[in-house]
Design a protein around this motif. Structure first.
Motif: not given
Ligand code: HAM
Length: 429
Positions: A341-347, A373-385
């Protein structure tokens, strides 16, 4: 150092393929429930003599395919015991039936199982050393109706329904009767006599079987032997009137139910416990190993291993082969759509614990959540999600303080601000 691999003939089953395995198992469980079967789970290993006495010493399974070891005595008072990884599960089920005195209930026992079996066969497509079976057995005292031809027809009708519901098109049901144990003994004598002259022209295994257990000659797969086997007397001619009537009642009930079948007088099956009805469902798409499932009646098995009279009938389907068949007919069926349903991206890493708390809340509300994981940059979080989930939920300091979360939907591209209390119901849509 050499890299370690799964042992020859064994395999790892990985997602998304395991989705298909689970779907087949779930469909089987539903169908079994409608026919009032309950699940039995027996041990993966048993005393070796159980298989020797039920499947039969002269069968390929017992004579050359079992994984057997001596379990050493751990104390002086203990004896070493020969144990075997189960090559099939009918013997174990009947042993459990006897051990737990299930016949004393006076009810027909209708038991199904799903689990791995082990045979040291030459691996090839559809043939493994660890393989999976979905099987079922109907067994009980004669007064519970366990000998009735209606039981045979019901089991076969259930199998036709199950294969149809699984979406297996183009199956063939091959059917035979191997008669009572007296019929089989008579037929063995007829075969032994017929083989005296021709066995020397056959393969070494057949020459041995011609003397020890002539019926097993009919299982021979050596191509050069096939025309010779076709000239041998048919088992159907050795059946007594009772066995003939039983078989006629089975086929009449199948005709009434509209279940198509083909008679195959050579179908004696590779296990010794069978009596009367034997059957296999085959599928052309499988190649050499074309049996999707096999089974039959075993009216004397319980007594052969020291139990009460308890006629039975059952089958086992090769789960690996069902999967191969479905993959061949519908190639994309195990490419499961993303269900998360969703991917949670901690900043930031300092928000990891808060993200775990939010994921816990949403998962407890029944949603499927992937946690970044909070160590990810936002761009990487978006790509993974984007690869795994339908939406991404951003969790920064602001969101945590305000309780208003930013959610982006990947399919529409829209971004929304959602209060934390409403997040679960929003994501569920
Ligand atoms: P079976 O014919 O030996 O019967 O095995 C049943 C099915 O298991 C086969 O039709 C095939 O689909 C699958 N199978 C067997 N060996 C392998 C293998 N090496 N690799 C992959 N699949 C395999 C029995 O086992 C009996 N216990 C069936 C039964 C139950 N009869 C009465 N009740």
């Amino acid at each position: 150092m050499a890299t370690l691999k799964a042992v020859r003939g064994t395999r790892d089953l990985l997602p998304p393929e395991t989705e298909l395995w689970n779907r087949i198992e779930a469909t089987a469980r539903q169908v079994f429930a409608r026919y009032h079967f309950g699940e039995i789970r027996t041990p993966i290993f048993e005393d070796t003599s159980l298989f020797a006495r039920s499947v039969g010493e002269e069968t390929d399974i017992v004579s050359k395919e079992m994984y057997t070891w001596e379990d050493r005595a751990r104390a002086l008072s203990e004896k070493a015991q020969s144990l075997t990884l189960r090559p099939e599960n009918t013997a174990g089920v009947v042993r459990a039936y006897i051990e737990h005195k299930l016949g004393e209930s006076g009810q027909l026992q209708k038991l199904y199982y799903i689990g791995p079996q082990f045979r040291r066969e030459r691996p090839q497509k559809g043939r493994y050393r660890q393989f999976w079976q979905i099987g079922a057995e109907v067994i009980g005292p004669p007064f519970a109706g366990s000998e009735s031809p209606l039981r045979d027809a019901e089991v076969l009708e259930m199998l036709a329904t199950l294969l149809d519901e699984l979406g297996i098109d183009g199956w063939n049901l091959e059917l035979n009767s191997v008669g009572s144990s007296a019929d089989r003994a008579r037929y063995n004598d007829v075969l032994r006599a017929a083989l005296v002259e021709i066995a020397p022209k056959m393969c070494a295994d057949c020459q041995r079987r011609a003397v020890t257990n002539p019926l097993r000659v009919l299982d021979c797969k050596v191509p050069e032997d096939q025309p010779i086997i076709d000239t041998l007397p048919k088992i159907t001619d050795s059946l007594d009137q009772e066995s003939k009537d039983h078989f006629a009642a089975v086929t009449a009930a199948l005709d009434a139910a509209g279940v198509p079948y083909k008679l195959n007088p050579r179908l004696v099956r590779g296990l010794d416990y069978y009596t009367r009805t034997t059957f296999e469902f085959t599928h052309g798409g499988l190649g050499a190993q074309n049996a999707l499932l096999g089974g039959g009646r075993y009216d004397g098995l319980s007594e052969a291993i020291g139990g009460p009279k308890a006629p039975g009938i059952g089958f086992a389907m090769g789960l690996d082969r069902l999967v191969l068949t479905l993959q061949a007919t519908e190639p994309n069926q195990d490419a499961a759509p993303p269900q998360v349903h969703a991917y949670i991206a901690p900043l930031g890493e300092n928000l990891n614990a808060a993200a775990l708390v939010l994921a816990r809340e949403l998962r407890r509300a029944g949603l499927s959540i992937e946690l970044g994981d909070g160590s990810f940059r936002l761009k990487k979080s978006f790509e993974t999600a984007d690869k795994v989930a339908r939406r991404i939920v951003i969790l920064g300091e602001d969101e945590l303080q305000s309780g208003i979360l930013t959610v982006k939907d990947f399919s529409t591209g829209t971004q929304s601000k959602i209060p934390r209390a409403e997040l679960a119901s929003f994501l569920a849509l």
